[in-house]
Design an enzyme around this catalytic site. Structure first.
Site, PDB file in Angstrom:
ATOM      1  CE1 TYR A  99      -3.352  -2.441  -0.047  1.00 27.98           C
ATOM      2  CE2 TYR A  99      -4.079  -1.810   2.214  1.00 27.98           C
ATOM      3  CZ  TYR A  99      -4.266  -2.696   0.942  1.00 27.98           C
ATOM      4  OH  TYR A  99      -5.332  -3.597   0.869  1.00 27.98           O
ATOM      5  CE  LYS A 129       1.943 -17.875   0.630  1.00 29.52           C
ATOM      6  NZ  LYS A 129       0.858 -19.227   0.836  1.00 29.52           N
ATOM      7  CG  ASP A 173      -1.534 -19.454   2.507  1.00 26.39           C
ATOM      8  OD1 ASP A 173      -0.577 -19.341   3.610  1.00 26.39           O
ATOM      9  OD2 ASP A 173      -1.056 -19.965   1.440  1.00 26.39           O
ATOM     10  CG  ASP A 185      -7.410  -3.891   4.113  1.00 26.14           C
ATOM     11  OD1 ASP A 185      -8.453  -3.811   4.826  1.00 26.14           O
ATOM     12  OD2 ASP A 185      -7.350  -3.188   2.687  1.00 26.14           O
ATOM     13  CG  ASP A 222     -12.592  -6.103   5.410  1.00 27.41           C
ATOM     14  OD1 ASP A 222     -11.916  -5.253   6.303  1.00 27.41           O
ATOM     15  OD2 ASP A 222     -12.990  -5.682   4.540  1.00 27.41           O
TER      16      ASP A 222
HETATM   17 MG    MG Z   1     -10.380  -2.862   4.490  1.00 25.03          MG
END
Ligand code: MG
Ligand code: NAI
Length: 326
Positions: A120, A167, A199, A223, A227
Site C-alpha cells: 500500500y 508469507k 493463507d 486488511d 475483513d
Molecule cells: Mg479494508
C-alpha cells in the site's frame, strides 16, 4: 486539559455513524473541543480534491481524529490521514459480542496491522499497455516499531504472546525481513511468538478462532484478514479500528460508506462507537472507554439492533440506547 478532536464524517453512512459516536462522547463528563472537518467523494466533486489541506492539518495537529468513511476516494483520504497522525500500526479488534448472531461466537482476537508500507505504499507503475507493476516496500525499522508496539500491547492486555502472520516462504525478501525483524524484537523483549502463514491463518481462524489472540500482520494481509474476521463476528458494522501514532491517533470503523444503505438512517453505529471508546482509552480516559464498551455490549445483547444484526432499529435508536446506559 481539553482534548482536541477532529471529526471527519466523510461520505455515505459516515455521515450517520460519526455523529452518533460524537453524541456518545458528548454525553460523557469530559471536556472535548470538536473540530468538524470535511473529506471524501462529495468534497472532490465540489473542489477537485478529496482531502482538503485544512482537514489534513487538523488531523496532524489535534490529539485524535474520529473518521467515518469515504467512498471511491477512500484511498485518497485515509492513506494521507494515517500519515497525518504518523500512524505506524492499525489496531483492529474482532470480537463476537453476546447477542450478535455471529458465524463464530467464540471469536475474540486483535489484529495489529502494519500501517505505512507493504503493497500500500503507492509505488505502482503502468509500464506498457500489457504490463503494470507494484513495488512492495518493507523496512526493518517499520517492522520493529510494529513489534515494539505488539510487545507492549501484549503486556498491557495480559496476553501470553502474539502470532506473526506472513508469507515468507514465498516472499522471502520482503516478508522474510518483516518476520525476522518482528521475531527479533519479540525475542529481545522476552515475548512469546508463533508464526503462521497468512493463507493457512485464513483457514485456521474460520475453523477455530480461539487459537488466536493477537495477530501481527503486514499491511495487505491485515486488511484482508481483518475483513474476513468481520465475517466471523457479525459483519463489517461490528469492527472498530485505531490508527496509532507516537503523538496522535485516528479512530475509524473498518467498514466503508455503504452506499447500499446510506441515507436510510439504519447503519449500525457499533463499530464507530467502539472506535470512539478506543479513542477515549488512547487519550487516557480508560474508565470512560470501558463504560462506552460496556454500554455498547449491553445494547448489542438486549437490543435495539439495526437491520444488519437482524433488528429493525435505526442508528439513532441504538445510539440513544447506548447513551441511556451511560
Ligand atoms: Mg479494508
Ligand atoms: P462497505 O463496508 O461500505 O459495505 C459492505 C457491506 O457491509 C454493505 O452491504 C454495507 O451495507 C454493509 N455495512 C458496512 N458497514 C455497515 C454498518 N455500519 N451497518 C450496516 N451495514 C454495514 O464496503 P464496500 O461496499 O466494499 O464499499 C463501499 C464504498 O466504501 C466504496 O466506495 C469503498 O471505496 C469505500 N470504502 C471506504 C473505506 C474507508 O473509508 N475506510 C473502507 C472500505 C470501503
Amino acid at each position: 486539559m481539553t482534548d482536541e478532536i477532529t471529526v471527519i464524517p466523510g461520505d455515505g453512512i459516515g455521515q450517520e455513524v460519526t455523529p452518533a459516536a460524537v453524541d456518545v462522547l458528548e454525553s460523557l463528563e469530559i471536556e472535548f473541543a470538536f473540530h468538524e472537518a470535511d473529506a471524501g467523494d462529495h468534497v472532490k466533486e465540489e473542489t477537485g480534491e478529496a482531502l482538503p489541506a485544512e482537514t489534513y492539518d487538523l488531523a496532524a495537529s489535534t490529539d485524535a481524529t474520529l473518521f467515518g468513511a469515504a467512498g471511491e476516494t477512500a484511498a485518497d483520504v485515509i492513506l494521507p490521514l494515517r500519515e497525518a497522525v504518523g500512524s505506524f500500526v492499525n489496531v483492529r479488534p474482532a470480537k463476537a459480542y453476546p447477542g450478535v448472531d455471529a458465524l463464530r461466537p467464540d471469536t475474540d482476537l486483535v489484529f495489529l496491522r502494519e500501517n505505512t508500507e507493504g503493497v500500500y505504499s503507492g509505488h505502482e507503475n503502468r509500464l506498457s499497455d500489457d504490463l503494470s507493476t507494484l513495488t512492495r516496500v518493507v523496512t526493518s525499522s517499520a517492522s520493529e516499531q510494529l513489534a515494539e508496539f505488539a510487545c507492549e500491547f501484549v503486556a498491557d492486555g495480559g496476553y501470553d504472546g502474539f502470532h506473526v502472520a506472513h508469507k515468507a516462504n514465498v516472499m522471502r525478501e520482503t516478508d522474510g525481513r518483516f518476520r525476522d525483524s518482528v521475531l527479533a524484537v519479540a525475542e529481545e523483549r522476552g515475548v512469546e511468538t508463533e508464526e503462521v502463514l497468512m493463507d493457512a491463518f485464513a483457514t485456521h481462524v474460520c475453523l477455530d478462532p480461539t487459537q488466536f489472540d493477537v495477530v501481527v500482520c503486514p499491511n495487505l494481509a491485515g486488511d484482508v484478514l481483518s475483513d474476513l474476521a468481520a465475517g466471523l463476528v457479525g459483519g463489517l458494522g461490528m469492527l472498530p479500528s485505531a490508527n496509532i501514532g507516537p503523538e496522535r491517533g485516528l479512530f475509524e470503523p473498518v467498514h466503508g460508506s455503504a452506499p447500499d444503505i446510506a441515507g436510510e438512517g439504519i447503519a449500525n453505529p457499533a463499530a464507530t462507537i467502539i472506535s470512539a471508546a478506543m479513542l477515549l482509552e488512547y487519550l487516557g480516559h480508560d474508565d470512560d472507554g470501558q463504560a462506552v464498551r460496556s454500554a455498547v455490549e449491553g445494547v448489542l445483547e438486549d437490543g435495539p439492533r439495526t437491520p444488519d444484526l437482524g433488528g429493525d432499529a435505526s442508528t439513532d435508536d441504538v445510539t440513544d440506547a447506548v447513551i441511556d446506559r451511560l
